[in-house]
Design an enzyme around this catalytic site. Structure first.
Site, mmCIF file in Angstrom:
data_model
loop_
_atom_site.group_PDB
_atom_site.id
_atom_site.type_symbol
_atom_site.label_atom_id
_atom_site.label_comp_id
_atom_site.label_asym_id
_atom_site.label_seq_id
_atom_site.Cartn_x
_atom_site.Cartn_y
_atom_site.Cartn_z
ATOM 1 N N LYS A 21 0.827 -1.201 0.000
ATOM 2 C CA LYS A 21 0.000 0.000 0.000
ATOM 3 C C LYS A 21 0.870 1.265 0.000
ATOM 4 C CE LYS A 21 -2.431 0.816 4.124
ATOM 5 N NZ LYS A 21 -2.429 2.229 4.438
ATOM 6 N N GLY A 96 -4.860 8.092 5.289
ATOM 7 C CA GLY A 96 -3.988 9.154 5.792
ATOM 8 C C GLY A 96 -2.816 9.400 4.863
ATOM 9 N N SER A 167 7.551 10.377 11.408
ATOM 10 C CA SER A 167 6.498 10.026 10.464
ATOM 11 C C SER A 167 6.998 10.102 9.026
ATOM 12 C CB SER A 167 5.317 10.982 10.646
ATOM 13 O OG SER A 167 4.472 10.915 9.529
ATOM 14 N N ASP A 315 3.310 -0.292 12.081
ATOM 15 C CA ASP A 315 2.036 -0.888 11.650
ATOM 16 C C ASP A 315 1.900 -2.343 12.101
ATOM 17 O OD1 ASP A 315 1.312 1.473 10.490
ATOM 18 O OD2 ASP A 315 1.873 0.894 8.459
ATOM 19 N N ARG A 346 -4.924 2.491 18.386
ATOM 20 C CA ARG A 346 -4.584 1.055 18.314
ATOM 21 C C ARG A 346 -4.115 0.498 19.656
ATOM 22 N NH1 ARG A 346 -1.949 1.007 12.182
ATOM 23 N NH2 ARG A 346 -3.994 0.919 11.165
ATOM 24 N N ARG A 388 -6.096 -2.892 10.526
ATOM 25 C CA ARG A 388 -5.047 -3.709 11.176
ATOM 26 C C ARG A 388 -5.533 -4.309 12.495
ATOM 27 N NH1 ARG A 388 -1.279 -3.043 7.390
ATOM 28 N NH2 ARG A 388 -0.869 -0.929 6.688
HETATM 29 C C1 S3P Z 1 2.923 5.266 6.064
HETATM 30 C C2 S3P Z 1 3.600 5.676 7.169
HETATM 31 C C3 S3P Z 1 3.184 5.343 8.531
HETATM 32 C C4 S3P Z 1 2.242 4.147 8.555
HETATM 33 C C5 S3P Z 1 1.162 4.252 7.524
HETATM 34 C C6 S3P Z 1 1.751 4.388 6.127
HETATM 35 C C7 S3P Z 1 3.400 5.705 4.745
HETATM 36 O O1 S3P Z 1 2.529 6.444 9.096
HETATM 37 O O2 S3P Z 1 1.672 3.990 9.826
HETATM 38 O O3 S3P Z 1 0.349 3.095 7.567
HETATM 39 O O4 S3P Z 1 3.033 5.101 3.730
HETATM 40 O O5 S3P Z 1 4.197 6.661 4.711
HETATM 41 P P1 S3P Z 1 3.381 7.637 9.760
HETATM 42 O O6 S3P Z 1 4.376 8.025 8.790
HETATM 43 O O7 S3P Z 1 2.423 8.753 10.024
HETATM 44 O O8 S3P Z 1 3.924 7.040 11.026
#
Ligand code: S3P
Length: 437
Positions: A21, A96, A167, A315, A346, A388
């Site tokens: 993803k 997100g 992040s 994750d 979570r 999840r």
């Molecule tokens: C992701 C980064 C992570 C992860 C999300 C996907 C990404 O979030 O938890 O499922 O694709 O960059 P954060 O970067 O906010 O920790």
């Protein structure tokens, strides 16, 4: 929707896990802002990556399915435009990553856009991207720190930005905005490495100095149309890795799974806990490391998790918590407060679900403490609308005696639409057979 799971006596077979993803979002977004035709091979049909495609289509990008390969007619860096300019609203649904990464691109477009999401996404913190985008010169309006986000883009200025939260979504948002920031280099400074798919895909310089990681991009960085082959998703594989590790008998093969070290820390951790995991045939796919993973049953031992490693298994913590209920001794997970602002809280969701199944689990401010091994008993548990959590509790159901009913099981489709049927195809359960008679 609900799904019933019975205790598994064995987990056997070979499973082709769906595509990643995180990588899919990035490939689609980069293809859209590159001049020319790019191809996306093995693009996942899960909801989140599909949300990215529908957002891009609403911004005028033509994406055509040709025999299972997505052909993206990129519009160039400044070519995105609302198909309906009277309603410049882009719906990111539950995703997100779509919202935060697309915000970086829209910050460079000389018009106003509104990014909206579903109820869960509408509660998630967006000040983390608003702050750097405003520093770069974009207009960003939030509602109490959350979506909808109004972004008025235009010419940006480069910044050096030390990430205040660990992040990859924020890092990627700033790097994408850096493509529109003239007059120098935009640099993101990480004090703990987060997933590095964006910088790998862009091919931008990364410099490690002391305990800091500097990732830089310039507005003249060239974007070249290409074919992206998306590897299988480690985060989805993780559920089955733990299922096989916990089942009384197991021999499970997961071929061609992404094992990027910034994502796959769970593997090292499970091996340290005593899991019987073999990684073979390591190779690269579109610049990402992949490998075949074989898992057999073994007794696990509790572990302490915290610090720098956390972003590299963020994750996978819900499924790690399930493994910990069957490990001998204490597992303590700290420095994971970010879990409280994912698709659900979570920490609370896993503490509640596992407690209902009889696990010895305590909620901490920034993690969980779990004592094991504890025999689990089937019960009704709630996914809290979080893919999840739904899948992790489903795997807990494989360990529990009697029947476990996961309420909200349909949310698995956000990242893994075939999860429940794949689970059924590799797990063998006497209890399920007797119940069906
Ligand atoms: C992701 C980064 C992570 C992860 C999300 C996907 C990404 O979030 O938890 O499922 O694709 O960059 P954060 O970067 O906010 O920790």
């Amino acid at each position: 929707m609900t799904h019933e799971i019975y205790r598994a006596d064995a987990v056997f077979g070979t499973l082709e896990i769906p595509s990643d993803k995180s990588i899919a979002h990035r490939a689609a977004l980069l293809a859209a802002i590159t001049d020319g035709v790019s191809r996306l091979v093995h693009y996942p049909d899960s909801q989140d990556p599909q949300s990215t495609l529908s957002c891009l289509r609403a911004l005028g990008v033509e994406i055509v399915d040709e025999d299972g390969i997505l052909v993206v007619h990129g519009r160039g860096r400044y070519g995105l435009a609302h198909v309906d300019p009277s309603k410049p609203v882009i719906d990111c649904d539950n995703s997100g990553t779509t919202m935060r990464l697309l915000a970086g691109i829209l910050a460079g477009q000389a018009y106003t856009s509104t990014l909206v999401g579903d109820a869960s996404l509408s509660r998630r913190p967006m000040d983390r991207i608003a702050t750097p985008l405003r520093l770069m010169g974009a207009g960003v309006e939030l509602r109490d720190g959350a979506p909808p986000i109004d972004i008025t883009g235009g010419k940006l200025r480069p910044i050096e930005y030390p990430l205040p939260v660990r992040s990859a979504q924020v890092k990627s948002c700033v790097l994408l905005a850096g493509l529109f920031a003239d007059g120098g280099e935009t640099t993101v400074v990480e004090s703990a490495p987060t997933r590095d798919h964006t910088e790998r895909m862009l091919g931008v310089p990364v410099v490690d100095i002391g305990d800091k990681r500097y990732v830089s991009i310039r507005s003249d960085h060239s974007l070249v149309p290409q074919t992206y082959t998306i590897p299988r998703d480690f985060s989805s594989a993780a559920f089955f890795i733990v299922a096989a590790a916990l089942a009384p008998e197991a021999l499970l093969r997961l071929p061609g799974v992404g094992v990027n070290p910034s994502r796959a820390a769970l593997l090292d951790l499970l091996i340290a806990m005593g899991a019987n995991i073999t990684i073979s045939n390591s190779r690269l796919r579109s610049g990402e490391p992949i490998a075949d993973i074989d898992i057999r049953h073994s007794q696990l031992t509790g572990v302490a998790v915290g610090g720098e490693i956390v972003p590299n298994l963020i994750d996978e913590i819900p499924i790690l918590a399930v493994a910990a209920t069957q490990a001998i001794g204490t597992t303590i997970i700290r420095d994971a407060a970010e879990l409280r602002v994912k698709e659900s809280d979570r920490i609370a969701a896993m503490a509640e679900g596992l407690s209902r199944l009889g696990a010895d689990v305590a909620e901490l401010k920034d993690g969980l403490r779990i004592e094991g091994p504890t025999p689990l008993q089937g019960a009704e548990v709630d996914a809290k609308g979080d893919h999840r959590v739904a899948m992790a509790l489903g795997i807990a159901g494989l360990v529990a005696s009697g029947v476990t009913t996961v309420r909200g099981s349909e949310s698995a489709a956000v990242s893994y639409p075939g999860f429940w049927s794949d689970l059924e195809s590799v797990s063998f359960s006497q209890e399920a057979q007797s119940a069906k008679k």
